[in-house]
Enzyme design. Sequence first.
Site, PDB file in Angstrom:
ATOM      1  N   PRO A   2       3.670 -22.495 -13.363  1.00  8.09           N
ATOM      2  CG  PRO A   2       1.830 -23.901 -13.549  1.00  8.09           C
ATOM      3  CD  PRO A   2       2.605 -23.079 -12.560  1.00  8.09           C
ATOM      4  CD  GLU A   3       5.841 -17.634 -15.621  1.00  7.02           C
ATOM      5  OE1 GLU A   3       5.124 -16.893 -16.330  1.00  7.02           O
ATOM      6  OE2 GLU A   3       6.145 -17.357 -14.454  1.00  7.02           O
ATOM      7  CG  HIS A  98      -2.391 -31.886  -2.596  1.00  8.94           C
ATOM      8  ND1 HIS A  98      -2.809 -31.195  -1.478  1.00  8.94           N
ATOM      9  CD2 HIS A  98      -1.207 -32.480  -2.268  1.00  8.94           C
ATOM     10  CE1 HIS A  98      -1.903 -31.342  -0.517  1.00  8.94           C
ATOM     11  NE2 HIS A  98      -0.933 -32.113  -0.960  1.00  8.94           N
ATOM     12  NE  ARG A 116       3.286 -23.015  -2.858  1.00  8.17           N
ATOM     13  CZ  ARG A 116       4.193 -22.095  -3.063  1.00  8.17           C
ATOM     14  NH1 ARG A 116       5.083 -22.257  -4.018  1.00  8.17           N
ATOM     15  NH2 ARG A 116       4.208 -20.995  -2.354  1.00  8.17           N
ATOM     16  NE  ARG A 164       4.141   3.112 -16.791  1.00 12.84           N
ATOM     17  CZ  ARG A 164       3.846   1.823 -16.637  1.00 12.84           C
ATOM     18  NH1 ARG A 164       3.364   1.129 -17.638  1.00 12.84           N
ATOM     19  NH2 ARG A 164       4.039   1.231 -15.473  1.00 12.84           N
TER      20      ARG A 164
END
Length: 284
Positions: A2-3, A98, A116, A164
């Site tokens: 999931p983002e 789960h 997971r 950077r």
Amino acid sequence: MPELPEVEIVCRGLNEAFVGHRLTGVIRRFGQLRWPIPDDLERSILGAPPVEGAGILRSVQRRSKYLLLGFDTGTLLIHLGMSGTLRRLPAQAATRAHDHVDFVFGDQVLRFNDPRRFGAVLWWAGTGAGAAATGSHALLRRLGVEPFSAAFTGRLMYEATRGRKVSIKQALLAGAIVVGVGNIYASESLFRARIRPTTAAGRISRPRYDRLAVAIRETLSEAIAAGGSSLRDFVASTGESGYFQLQCFVYGRQGQPCRICGTPVRAIRQQQRATFYCPSCQKA
Ligand SMILES: [Zn+2]
């Protein structure tokens, strides 16, 4: 995985479905996620002895990919990890493998499933609920700014990257400047801003960062809009790709013609992650 757009949709779903409702119990089946689920969670949320207004969910906010559920007694932090889902179900719905924990709200439950087990369910006791109160939490303290906040600007990225040498794509993925720009969104945003993903972050000019800030917001907004139409009745993440049906310009389109100029899209790897770009549209 999931983002951010997916977590944002879950956050909106939780707001609609549960805010203002009273939590009546917690059923903890398996406690071992990324960290143990606290075994006294129900007592913590309801208070012991129960406090006035105990259990009423006051707010749900998102900070990066953390969901912050605010109660009068403190804040519940939930992270979906790699494969976590939150579903709204009738209280009597049969469980499956789960299903780690249920948050019972009368005749319905909010059920957290995570095959997971990289997700997290944690309790943050503190006065005042929500994002402000949890700002000092160890998991949230070092996060970059929110992409939709006023603090996220081209100027911020420009100033944070002076000197950077790290590539701009890696600087975005690291999450220390801005959160929520996952692998697909990084490639897509850099395409829209016409910046080559391998360019050193410190060499990008202020006007190009201004363009990138706009591109990041647009890309994430489109993903959220796509997700909003694909999820309806329940609060959930798909647990699959984590990406909504974004119409990609470059991601996953190696060798296919750029949608703007027709040049074949190129694929490379940066830090073991796939990167896609148009060698003609995107300048170093
Ligand atoms: Zn092109």
